[in-house]
Design an enzyme around this catalytic site. Structure first.
Site, PDB file in Angstrom:
ATOM      1  N   TYR A 437     -27.016  18.157  13.622  1.00  0.00           N
ATOM      2  CA  TYR A 437     -28.035  17.313  12.997  1.00  0.00           C
ATOM      3  C   TYR A 437     -27.515  16.615  11.740  1.00  0.00           C
ATOM      4  O   TYR A 437     -26.769  17.197  10.948  1.00  0.00           O
ATOM      5  CB  TYR A 437     -29.229  18.167  12.561  1.00  0.00           C
ATOM      6  CG  TYR A 437     -30.287  18.445  13.619  1.00  0.00           C
ATOM      7  CD1 TYR A 437     -30.538  17.569  14.665  1.00  0.00           C
ATOM      8  CD2 TYR A 437     -31.059  19.602  13.537  1.00  0.00           C
ATOM      9  CE1 TYR A 437     -31.511  17.836  15.601  1.00  0.00           C
ATOM     10  CE2 TYR A 437     -32.046  19.880  14.476  1.00  0.00           C
ATOM     11  CZ  TYR A 437     -32.261  18.993  15.505  1.00  0.00           C
ATOM     12  OH  TYR A 437     -33.232  19.260  16.430  1.00  0.00           O
ATOM     13  N   GLU A 438     -27.994  15.368  11.534  1.00  0.00           N
ATOM     14  CA  GLU A 438     -27.744  14.601  10.305  1.00  0.00           C
ATOM     15  C   GLU A 438     -26.259  14.540   9.933  1.00  0.00           C
ATOM     16  O   GLU A 438     -25.882  14.609   8.772  1.00  0.00           O
ATOM     17  CB  GLU A 438     -28.545  15.195   9.133  1.00  0.00           C
ATOM     18  CG  GLU A 438     -30.043  15.119   9.292  1.00  0.00           C
ATOM     19  CD  GLU A 438     -30.575  13.697   9.364  1.00  0.00           C
ATOM     20  OE1 GLU A 438     -29.848  12.765   8.955  1.00  0.00           O
ATOM     21  OE2 GLU A 438     -31.712  13.511   9.824  1.00  0.00           O
ATOM     22  N   GLY A 439     -25.421  14.381  10.933  1.00  0.00           N
ATOM     23  CA  GLY A 439     -23.987  14.298  10.700  1.00  0.00           C
ATOM     24  C   GLY A 439     -23.329  15.632  11.002  1.00  0.00           C
ATOM     25  O   GLY A 439     -23.638  16.642  10.376  1.00  0.00           O
ATOM     26  N   GLN A 444     -19.493  15.730   7.865  1.00  0.00           N
ATOM     27  CA  GLN A 444     -19.760  16.238   6.509  1.00  0.00           C
ATOM     28  C   GLN A 444     -18.449  16.542   5.780  1.00  0.00           C
ATOM     29  O   GLN A 444     -18.327  16.302   4.568  1.00  0.00           O
ATOM     30  CB  GLN A 444     -20.604  17.516   6.580  1.00  0.00           C
ATOM     31  CG  GLN A 444     -21.949  17.367   7.246  1.00  0.00           C
ATOM     32  CD  GLN A 444     -22.858  16.372   6.560  1.00  0.00           C
ATOM     33  OE1 GLN A 444     -22.838  16.232   5.341  1.00  0.00           O
ATOM     34  NE2 GLN A 444     -23.662  15.661   7.331  1.00  0.00           N
TER      35      GLN A 444
END
Length: 600
Positions: A437-439, A444
């Protein structure tokens, strides 16, 4: 099912004793609130978790969303949950008064999220709505705000974020969704979006999609991406041309439909409303990214918390064998498995991951609040840099370590952990999406090493070192903590050394080589950061132990914090040295060179 899903006493301790969350009330923006307000909000979240969410954990998982005649049917408890959080004001808690919120700190909202998600992560509908409503409130026109924000924050309208396409996953610059300008100022949208969480369901009155697309004639790449509001039901009450193409059947988090959506498929008449300026859509999304990534970290920590509580309870109750030093006493009763060293190791690891993650997420959420609410420009800038630097870690560590933590929870249960008779198998499935999720973790890690470490000529790293040094100095005043203050100081030096080495590699201009092991650098940085958090926790615990008149239960609680800190320093922090050995190694293994061919 376990009787608990999180430890409220520990959450309160981390919020107040470790991070003094109530000190935020001294800021003008939060002056209407105090520790009692924060407690009431958390009490409300816990009540919803206890009465609606946790009792439906298994039911929501086993009764997956279904696509029936083009409409998505979900478990009916979802409606009760959305109504409850809407009525309690939890969706809008950290929104400004102007946008219909309660103007609470994100620090408290993150704790609320932790409470709710640990109760039932299969009800992950509300965070998406709050995030998309915030984008409209921040960048949308007054008309868009008036039309959508209030209904979304009431829990009656669902919000989504539509980024991913079949041919463009993390590479958003390659999207094909296209918006064509109309004479009335609206746009007609065409395209496909996939993996859209809560993309449609029958427990809300409308679904408000936030869609990134390229306006016809816009520049290629990320510079030509715009952001649009695309409602399922238009303001005039008519259905928009948004099609539910299908539902993805997932490994976990089965209670939330992951949709494949088509825009303009039926009549080429999908109406979209531009948010903000043309070609600025990706920038708008990324301005909200810190909050979204903190939210994913909270999700990872929360699911790991529920699994830890389940395995802890089981370990206390499950009899198995005898102490290794007493094997000859075959006639003696079997002992609870919590007395076996290897089980204790796994429980310590879970506790260290969950509570260390909670502390880091509270720290980063507080940095967010300070960076947005302080009046001093220099102080705001300081906390913004710290927030930017630590957000990739706050997203990654709770999720990656959380996966390993729940693996240990399954192991504590033995064969039972692999069955549906206990909830840990569901938690094991559910958490696996969080590192994506979200990268993804890789993204990251690239962000951390390739951008954040270099940010402001390394000033963020300097500021973090200052914060860690404060904790080390405080710990050095307590004899019991002095050895650990020294260990953390040494670890910070090693992190600095490997960072300087990698900066020299970056100086050669070989970007691929520089970033090839960014994920391992993330591992080192995370271990040092969580060690710092655990030393902060131990500082607070040792301070509490000096208070006169504490009872035996309080004493045991505080001593458990210091003991877990010791576990992390002796069992987890040493792992950093292995990653550092690889990062300092000049041998190139994973990077293709010249005419080198793939060997797989």
């Amino acid at each position: 099912m376990a009787s608990k899903y999180f430890d409220r006493k520990t959450l309160d301790f981390i919020l107040e004793d470790v991070h003094t969350a109530s000190s935020l009330s001294s800021l003008p923006y939060f002056e209407d609130h105090d520790a009692e307000t924060f407690k009431m909000v958390l009490d409300s979240a816990e009540h919803i978790g206890d009465t609606i969410m946790f009792p439906n954990l298994s039911a929501v998982d086993k009764n997956q969303p279904e696509l029936v005649d083009g409409e998505v049917k979900v478990h009916p408890s979802i409606k009760s949950y959305l109504n409850a959080i809407g009525e309690a004001g939890l969706l809008s808690a950290d929104f400004s008064y102007e946008d219909g919120g309660s103007q609470l700190p994100l620090t408290v909202s993150s704790a609320v999220g932790f409470t709710l998600v640990s109760a039932n992560n299969g009800m992950l509908y509300s965070g998406l709505t709050a995030g998309s409503a915030r984008l409209i409130a921040t960048f949308g026109s007054e008309e868009l705000k008036k039309t959508y924000v209030e209904k979304m924050l009431s829990g009656k309208w669902q919000g989504t974020m539509c980024l991913t396409e079949p041919q463009a996953g993390s590479s958003l610059s390659d999207i094909n969704a296209t918006a064509t300008r109309e004479d009335d100022g609206t746009f007609k949208l065409t395209g496909q979006k996939i993996f859209i969480s809560a993309g449609d369901h029958d427990c809300c009155d409308n679904v408000v999609h936030l869609v990134i697309a390229r306006i016809k004639g816009a520049p290629s790449g990320s510079k030509g991406i715009s952001l649009f509001v695309v409602p399922k039901i238009l303001p005039n009450g008519e259905l928009n041309d948004v099609t539910n193409v299908g539902i993805f059947h997932k490994l976990g988090q089965k209670g939330v439909p992951a949709m494949h959506l088509g825009f303009g498929d039926k009549s080429n008449n999908c109406v979209a409303y531009l948010i903000g300026q043309e070609n600025k859509g990706l920038g708008y999304m990324f301005k909200m990214m810190n909050e979204a990534r903190i939210g994913v970290g909270v999700t990872g920590a929360a699911i790991a918390s529920a699994a830890y509580q389940a395995s802890l309870e089981y370990a206390k109750e499950r009899p198995q064998s005898r102490r290794l030093n007493e094997k000859s006493a075959v006639d003696s009763p079997q002992i609870p498995i919590i007395q076996h060293p290897d089980v204790r190791r796994m429980l310590f690891f879970q506790k260290a991951v969950v509570e260390g993650s909670m502390s880091l997420l509270t720290e980063v959420s507080k940095y967010y609040d300070l960076s947005h609410s302080l009046e001093d420009v220099n102080e705001k800038a300081k906390y913004h840099l710290l927030l930017e630097l630590l957000t990739p870690i706050a997203k990654t560590y709770p999720c990656e370590a959380g996966v390993k933590s729940i693996s240990d929870a399954v192991q504590v249960f033995g064969g039972y952990g692999f069955t549906e008779d206990f909830s840990v198998e569901q938690y094991y499935r559910d958490i696996r999406i969080t590192p994506i999720y979200e990268g993804t973790t890789g993204i990251q890690s690239l962000d951390l090493l390739g951008r954040k470490v270099l940010m402001a000529d390394g000033k963020a790293m300097f500021l973090l070192a200052e914060e860690i040094t404060k904790t080390i100095k405080e710990a050095s005043q307590t004899e019991k903590l002095q050895p650990y203050a020294g260990k953390l100081g040494d670890a910070v030096k090693r992190l600095s050394e490997v960072t300087q080495h990698l900066m020299k590699v970056a100086g050669t201009g070989d970007v691929e080589l520089f970033l090839s092991d960014a994920s391992l650098y993330m591992e080192v940085f995370s271990l040092v950061t969580i060690s710092w958090q655990w030393l902060k926790v131990a500082n607070a615990a040792e301070k509490g132990l000096k208070v006169a008149g504490i009872n035996a239960e309080q004493k045991a609680f505080l001593e458990s914090k210091t003991k877990t800190m010791q576990f992390f320093f002796h069992y987890e922090l040493p792992k950093a040295e292995g990653f550092i050995t690889r990062l300092m190694d000049s041998e190139v293994i994973t990077v293709l060179r010249g005419e080198e061919k793939m060997v797989f």
